[in-house]
Design a protein around this motif. Structure first.
Motif, PDB file in Angstrom:
ATOM      1  N   ASP A 152      -8.369  -6.358  -8.664  1.00 41.04           N
ATOM      2  CA  ASP A 152      -9.658  -7.035  -8.558  1.00 41.04           C
ATOM      3  C   ASP A 152      -9.830  -7.757  -7.227  1.00 41.04           C
ATOM      4  O   ASP A 152     -10.774  -8.495  -7.029  1.00 41.04           O
ATOM      5  CB  ASP A 152      -9.800  -8.046  -9.706  1.00 41.04           C
ATOM      6  CG  ASP A 152      -8.624  -9.017  -9.737  1.00 41.04           C
ATOM      7  OD1 ASP A 152      -7.611  -8.731  -9.066  1.00 41.04           O
ATOM      8  OD2 ASP A 152      -8.745 -10.047 -10.418  1.00 41.04           O
ATOM      9  N   ILE A 153      -8.889  -7.550  -6.278  1.00 38.40           N
ATOM     10  CA  ILE A 153      -9.043  -8.271  -5.019  1.00 38.40           C
ATOM     11  C   ILE A 153     -10.104  -7.594  -4.165  1.00 38.40           C
ATOM     12  O   ILE A 153     -10.335  -6.395  -4.279  1.00 38.40           O
ATOM     13  CB  ILE A 153      -7.712  -8.390  -4.223  1.00 38.40           C
ATOM     14  CG1 ILE A 153      -7.029  -7.048  -4.102  1.00 38.40           C
ATOM     15  CG2 ILE A 153      -6.834  -9.467  -4.773  1.00 38.40           C
ATOM     16  CD1 ILE A 153      -5.765  -7.091  -3.287  1.00 38.40           C
ATOM     17  N   PRO A 154     -10.767  -8.365  -3.312  1.00 40.39           N
ATOM     18  CA  PRO A 154     -11.860  -7.786  -2.523  1.00 40.39           C
ATOM     19  C   PRO A 154     -11.350  -6.784  -1.491  1.00 40.39           C
ATOM     20  O   PRO A 154     -10.147  -6.676  -1.251  1.00 40.39           O
ATOM     21  CB  PRO A 154     -12.481  -8.998  -1.831  1.00 40.39           C
ATOM     22  CG  PRO A 154     -11.584 -10.139  -2.050  1.00 40.39           C
ATOM     23  CD  PRO A 154     -10.544  -9.772  -3.038  1.00 40.39           C
ATOM     24  N   ASP A 155     -12.319  -6.065  -0.857  1.00 41.92           N
ATOM     25  CA  ASP A 155     -11.946  -5.107   0.180  1.00 41.92           C
ATOM     26  C   ASP A 155     -11.233  -5.815   1.320  1.00 41.92           C
ATOM     27  O   ASP A 155     -11.441  -7.002   1.561  1.00 41.92           O
ATOM     28  CB  ASP A 155     -13.209  -4.434   0.714  1.00 41.92           C
ATOM     29  CG  ASP A 155     -13.800  -3.504  -0.327  1.00 41.92           C
ATOM     30  OD1 ASP A 155     -13.023  -2.904  -1.097  1.00 41.92           O
ATOM     31  OD2 ASP A 155     -15.035  -3.395  -0.376  1.00 41.92           O
ATOM     32  N   ALA A 156     -10.416  -5.043   2.062  1.00 41.50           N
ATOM     33  CA  ALA A 156      -9.690  -5.644   3.181  1.00 41.50           C
ATOM     34  C   ALA A 156     -10.631  -5.870   4.355  1.00 41.50           C
ATOM     35  O   ALA A 156     -10.654  -6.948   4.940  1.00 41.50           O
ATOM     36  CB  ALA A 156      -8.533  -4.759   3.597  1.00 41.50           C
ATOM     37  N   LEU A 157     -11.387  -4.844   4.696  1.00 37.18           N
ATOM     38  CA  LEU A 157     -12.244  -5.027   5.867  1.00 37.18           C
ATOM     39  C   LEU A 157     -13.350  -3.990   5.953  1.00 37.18           C
ATOM     40  O   LEU A 157     -13.257  -2.896   5.382  1.00 37.18           O
ATOM     41  CB  LEU A 157     -11.418  -4.991   7.143  1.00 37.18           C
ATOM     42  CG  LEU A 157     -10.573  -3.760   7.450  1.00 37.18           C
ATOM     43  CD1 LEU A 157     -11.348  -2.756   8.281  1.00 37.18           C
ATOM     44  CD2 LEU A 157      -9.343  -4.191   8.220  1.00 37.18           C
ATOM     45  N   THR A 158     -14.403  -4.409   6.671  1.00 35.49           N
ATOM     46  CA  THR A 158     -15.504  -3.515   7.019  1.00 35.49           C
ATOM     47  C   THR A 158     -15.629  -3.557   8.523  1.00 35.49           C
ATOM     48  O   THR A 158     -15.659  -4.638   9.114  1.00 35.49           O
ATOM     49  CB  THR A 158     -16.827  -4.003   6.382  1.00 35.49           C
ATOM     50  OG1 THR A 158     -16.641  -4.034   4.979  1.00 35.49           O
ATOM     51  CG2 THR A 158     -17.980  -3.081   6.726  1.00 35.49           C
ATOM     52  N   GLY A 185      -8.441 -12.181  14.800  1.00 36.61           N
ATOM     53  CA  GLY A 185      -9.620 -11.652  14.113  1.00 36.61           C
ATOM     54  C   GLY A 185      -9.350 -10.473  13.192  1.00 36.61           C
ATOM     55  O   GLY A 185     -10.178 -10.173  12.335  1.00 36.61           O
ATOM     56  N   VAL A 186      -8.228  -9.769  13.341  1.00 37.50           N
ATOM     57  CA  VAL A 186      -7.906  -8.671  12.410  1.00 37.50           C
ATOM     58  C   VAL A 186      -6.613  -8.981  11.658  1.00 37.50           C
ATOM     59  O   VAL A 186      -6.565  -8.922  10.430  1.00 37.50           O
ATOM     60  CB  VAL A 186      -7.783  -7.313  13.148  1.00 37.50           C
ATOM     61  CG1 VAL A 186      -7.329  -6.229  12.172  1.00 37.50           C
ATOM     62  CG2 VAL A 186      -9.124  -6.927  13.784  1.00 37.50           C
ATOM     63  N   LEU A 187      -5.569  -9.374  12.398  1.00 42.08           N
ATOM     64  CA  LEU A 187      -4.302  -9.649  11.710  1.00 42.08           C
ATOM     65  C   LEU A 187      -4.394 -10.951  10.904  1.00 42.08           C
ATOM     66  O   LEU A 187      -3.754 -11.078   9.860  1.00 42.08           O
ATOM     67  CB  LEU A 187      -3.146  -9.728  12.709  1.00 42.08           C
ATOM     68  CG  LEU A 187      -2.965  -8.499  13.603  1.00 42.08           C
ATOM     69  CD1 LEU A 187      -1.655  -8.592  14.358  1.00 42.08           C
ATOM     70  CD2 LEU A 187      -3.030  -7.213  12.802  1.00 42.08           C
ATOM     71  N   GLY A 188      -5.206 -11.903  11.384  1.00 39.36           N
ATOM     72  CA  GLY A 188      -5.376 -13.171  10.640  1.00 39.36           C
ATOM     73  C   GLY A 188      -5.833 -12.890   9.206  1.00 39.36           C
ATOM     74  O   GLY A 188      -5.161 -13.286   8.243  1.00 39.36           O
ATOM     75  N   PRO A 189      -6.968 -12.194   9.038  1.00 43.32           N
ATOM     76  CA  PRO A 189      -7.418 -11.901   7.669  1.00 43.32           C
ATOM     77  C   PRO A 189      -6.388 -11.110   6.860  1.00 43.32           C
ATOM     78  O   PRO A 189      -6.231 -11.347   5.663  1.00 43.32           O
ATOM     79  CB  PRO A 189      -8.677 -11.051   7.872  1.00 43.32           C
ATOM     80  CG  PRO A 189      -9.132 -11.327   9.248  1.00 43.32           C
ATOM     81  CD  PRO A 189      -7.953 -11.795  10.041  1.00 43.32           C
ATOM     82  N   LEU A 190      -5.667 -10.194   7.514  1.00 44.96           N
ATOM     83  CA  LEU A 190      -4.696  -9.399   6.752  1.00 44.96           C
ATOM     84  C   LEU A 190      -3.488 -10.242   6.341  1.00 44.96           C
ATOM     85  O   LEU A 190      -2.837  -9.960   5.341  1.00 44.96           O
ATOM     86  CB  LEU A 190      -4.248  -8.183   7.563  1.00 44.96           C
ATOM     87  CG  LEU A 190      -5.360  -7.156   7.809  1.00 44.96           C
ATOM     88  CD1 LEU A 190      -4.850  -6.001   8.659  1.00 44.96           C
ATOM     89  CD2 LEU A 190      -5.913  -6.624   6.488  1.00 44.96           C
ATOM     90  N   ARG A 191      -3.180 -11.264   7.094  1.00 48.03           N
ATOM     91  CA  ARG A 191      -2.062 -12.142   6.696  1.00 48.03           C
ATOM     92  C   ARG A 191      -2.515 -13.113   5.598  1.00 48.03           C
ATOM     93  O   ARG A 191      -1.803 -13.333   4.632  1.00 48.03           O
ATOM     94  CB  ARG A 191      -1.541 -12.912   7.912  1.00 48.03           C
ATOM     95  CG  ARG A 191      -0.279 -13.727   7.605  1.00 48.03           C
ATOM     96  CD  ARG A 191       0.502 -14.064   8.859  1.00 48.03           C
ATOM     97  NE  ARG A 191       1.645 -14.926   8.597  1.00 48.03           N
ATOM     98  CZ  ARG A 191       2.858 -14.483   8.267  1.00 48.03           C
ATOM     99  NH1 ARG A 191       3.096 -13.205   8.175  1.00 48.03           N
ATOM    100  NH2 ARG A 191       3.851 -15.335   8.044  1.00 48.03           N
ATOM    101  N   VAL A 192      -3.726 -13.653   5.796  1.00 47.44           N
ATOM    102  CA  VAL A 192      -4.207 -14.649   4.823  1.00 47.44           C
ATOM    103  C   VAL A 192      -4.679 -13.960   3.531  1.00 47.44           C
ATOM    104  O   VAL A 192      -4.610 -14.538   2.445  1.00 47.44           O
ATOM    105  CB  VAL A 192      -5.371 -15.463   5.459  1.00 47.44           C
ATOM    106  CG1 VAL A 192      -6.071 -16.331   4.437  1.00 47.44           C
ATOM    107  CG2 VAL A 192      -4.864 -16.302   6.626  1.00 47.44           C
ATOM    108  N   GLY A 193      -5.184 -12.725   3.683  1.00 46.08           N
ATOM    109  CA  GLY A 193      -5.715 -12.021   2.509  1.00 46.08           C
ATOM    110  C   GLY A 193      -7.212 -12.188   2.351  1.00 46.08           C
ATOM    111  O   GLY A 193      -7.780 -11.895   1.295  1.00 46.08           O
ATOM    112  N   SER A 194      -7.884 -12.660   3.412  1.00 45.91           N
ATOM    113  CA  SER A 194      -9.339 -12.818   3.321  1.00 45.91           C
ATOM    114  C   SER A 194     -10.007 -11.591   3.918  1.00 45.91           C
ATOM    115  O   SER A 194      -9.534 -11.068   4.928  1.00 45.91           O
ATOM    116  CB  SER A 194      -9.770 -14.070   4.089  1.00 45.91           C
ATOM    117  OG  SER A 194      -9.453 -13.935   5.455  1.00 45.91           O
ATOM    118  N   PRO A 195     -11.104 -11.105   3.334  1.00 48.94           N
ATOM    119  CA  PRO A 195     -11.772  -9.935   3.902  1.00 48.94           C
ATOM    120  C   PRO A 195     -12.331 -10.210   5.300  1.00 48.94           C
ATOM    121  O   PRO A 195     -12.641 -11.361   5.634  1.00 48.94           O
ATOM    122  CB  PRO A 195     -12.923  -9.664   2.929  1.00 48.94           C
ATOM    123  CG  PRO A 195     -12.629 -10.456   1.716  1.00 48.94           C
ATOM    124  CD  PRO A 195     -11.743 -11.586   2.112  1.00 48.94           C
TER     125      PRO A 195
END
Ligand code: MCA
Ligand code: AMP
Length: 475
Positions: free
Chosen positions: A15-21, A187-197
């Motif tokens: 149920d986690i949101p998408d990783a990125l657009t 801007g890309v690795l930050g969200p992937l580490r934190v888990g925010s889209p």
């Protein structure tokens, strides 16, 4: 290192949101992990690959694939011209292009297949290994490769997540280029580490920012200045949690106007390719226009005068800013002497920026020690690099490049040029030769390094030693 792509986390997180657009394409975490692992399988035996850093899913898969496999990434600006491209490839020793490649390349090209999937599990590579070599301009010569380790990146991102209270419930929005710390690492690795889209808007236009409806926004001052010029778009950012500015000084009027239109005083932070982000204001703390806040976790700062003596933290005394912390780089690739010259004997990195610190530990960046480093649109550009390119044109006998204040770009690159007698240039119109020289730099280096203005002069001001007096050109 990219905690939210941990296979166990992905498997458990239906149920986690998408990783990125990005570029209009959306990837779920499972798509991203599967496709990037398949990239990793293809390049696992390489040491160092070049990635043409277009703002696309292909770039993200290439970078994440390398991080999974422990291969060093050399991000290359997609608009890099012939000389810049040749320099980056030679200096970095990249063995192949991963993903897209420029036409006519001699290197092998390893494709990124967006629809391939692999679920192989790799061990976490060594924290001290080099994750990225990022090319950045110095005051003289061609750009230098900044070596950033996995450990430095992890420390830098975790310090920012704490400073900004960045959580998986945030959605980050930006449209910054993917070949620098700001757009790629934060801007890309930050969200992937934190888990925010992440929503990458392609270009950072005011309307694209307004339409994206995120909770956190990144921009360079030029982006924020263009946003406040479109009040309807700016007002739509009122629902965000934080608006963050960095890479160059945010003009006070832009800070104030942004607060007026959105209800948010922007958060300012300061950093460098060599240091990641070292200073920031906080969501729950004071945000003072013109000031970049206090050190993030693990960072220490100090001010030194030219003789190396301490400068008081009184909010007024100006000194060279020196920093240390776990997110600093490992040196310039292949340049031990330049690396050593930028460190003090007692282990502090000399930023080359001039600052004041007040009694509460708040920092204000006053300027740079050298006139030869220009910040235009948030890009760091060395005057020497542009001068070398211009001198390579047959019409140019002498040149001096400076940055002049510009309301949109912060600084605008202006080249003063003495034309060579008999080159035929003197027969062209002033506009004609100016455009020819601008296009020459855009084609050799990159589009964002082109002078915005060429001023043809009969002589450059020089001192008794024959050195160009750039300070006299600024007038
Ligand atoms: C014009 N164009 C040309 C020429 N003249 N193209 C080729 N040759 C010419 N002679 C066209 C291009 O085709 C392109 O068109 C357009 O001009 C680009 O214009 P430009 O003025 O260069 O761009 P802009 O739109 O004004 O860019 C503003 C910007 C950009 C979007 C704010 O400067 C930017 O993205 N800055 C971010 C820099 C950044 O991320 N820095 C981080 C490093 P078309 O648009 O149609 O294609 S700092 C860092 O990482 C540290 C750690 C930190 O603190 O953050
Ligand atoms: P770069 O290596 O391209 O990241 O450029 C780093 C330089 O950008 C720093 O040395 C500063 O001169 C400048 N810079 C970054 N952030 C800020 C800021 N918030 N205010 C003023 N200058 C900044």
């Amino acid at each position: 290192m990219l905690s939210s792509l941990n296979p166990a986390a992905v498997a458990a997180g239906d149920d986690i949101p998408d990783a990125l657009t990005i570029d209009g394409e959306t990837l779920s975490r499972s798509d991203l992990l599967g496709a990037a692992t398949s990239v990793a399988e293809r390049i696992a035996r390489a040491q160092r690959v070049a990635v043409l850093a277009t703002p696309t899913v292909t770039t993200v898969l290439a970078v994440v694939g390398c991080l999974i496999a422990g291969v060093t990434v050399v991000p290359v600006p997609p608009d890099a011209g012939s000389a810049e491209l040749a320099h980056i490839l030679k200096d970095s020793g990249a063995q192949a292009w991963l993903g897209e490649a420029p036409e006519g390349t001699d290197l092998p090209v390893v494709p990124v297949r967006k629809h391939a999937r692999s679920w192989h599990r790799y061990d976490e590579p060594a924290p001290a290994s080099t994750a990225f070599i990022l090319y950045t301009s110095g005051t003289t010569g061609a750009p230098k490769g900044v070596m950033l380790s996995r450990r430095a990146i992890a420390a830098g991102l975790d310090a920012l997540a704490r400073a900004w209270q960045w959580k998986a419930t945030d959605t980050l929005v930006h449209g910054l280029p993917l070949f620098h710390v700001h757009g790629l690492i934060l801007g890309v690795l930050g969200p992937l580490r934190v888990g925010s889209p992440l929503i990458h808007t392609g270009k950072p236009t005011p309307q694209a920012y307004a339409d994206a409806r995120g909770t956190m926004y990144f921009g360079v001052p030029t982006v924020w200045s263009r946003i406040v010029d479109e009040p309807d778009a700016a007002r739509q950012l009122a629902n965000a949690r934080i608006l963050i500015s960095g890479s160059a000084p945010l003009p006070v009027p832009v800070f104030e106007r942004l607060r007026e239109l959105t209800g948010h005083a922007p958060l300012e932070r300061y950093g460098m390719s060599e240091t990641m982000i070292t200073l920031s204001t906080r969501p729950d703390g004071e945000r003072r226009p013109g000031w970049v806040g206090t050190p993030v976790d693990g960072v220490e700062t100090r001010l030194r005068d030219e003789a190396g003596n301490p400068v008081p933290r009184d909010g007024e005394s100006v000194g060279g800013l020196e920093v240390r912390g776990p997110m600093l780089f490992d040196g310039y690739l292949g340049r031990p002497e330049t690396t050593a010259a930028n460190w003090t004997e007692d282990g502090w990195f000399k930023t080359g920026d001039v600052a004041v610190i007040d009694a509460e530990g708040f920092h204000r960046i006053v300027g740079r020690e050298s006139v030869d480093l220009i910040k235009s649109g948030g890009y760091r550009i060395g005057a020497g690099e542009i001068e070398t390119s211009l001198l390579g044109h047959p019409a140019v006998a002498e040149t001096a490049v400076i940055g002049v204040p510009d309301t949109d770009l912060g600084q605008r690159i202006v080249a003063f040029v003495v034309l060579r007698n008999g080159s035929g240039a003197d027969e062209q119109s002033g506009d004609g030769i100016a455009q020819t020289l601008i296009d020459h730099v855009a084609a050799e280096l990159s589009i964002h390094k082109r002078p915005r203005e060429i001023r043809v002069v009969t002589a450059l001001p020089r001192n008794a030693m024959g050195k160009v007096q750039k300070k006299l050109l600024v007038l």
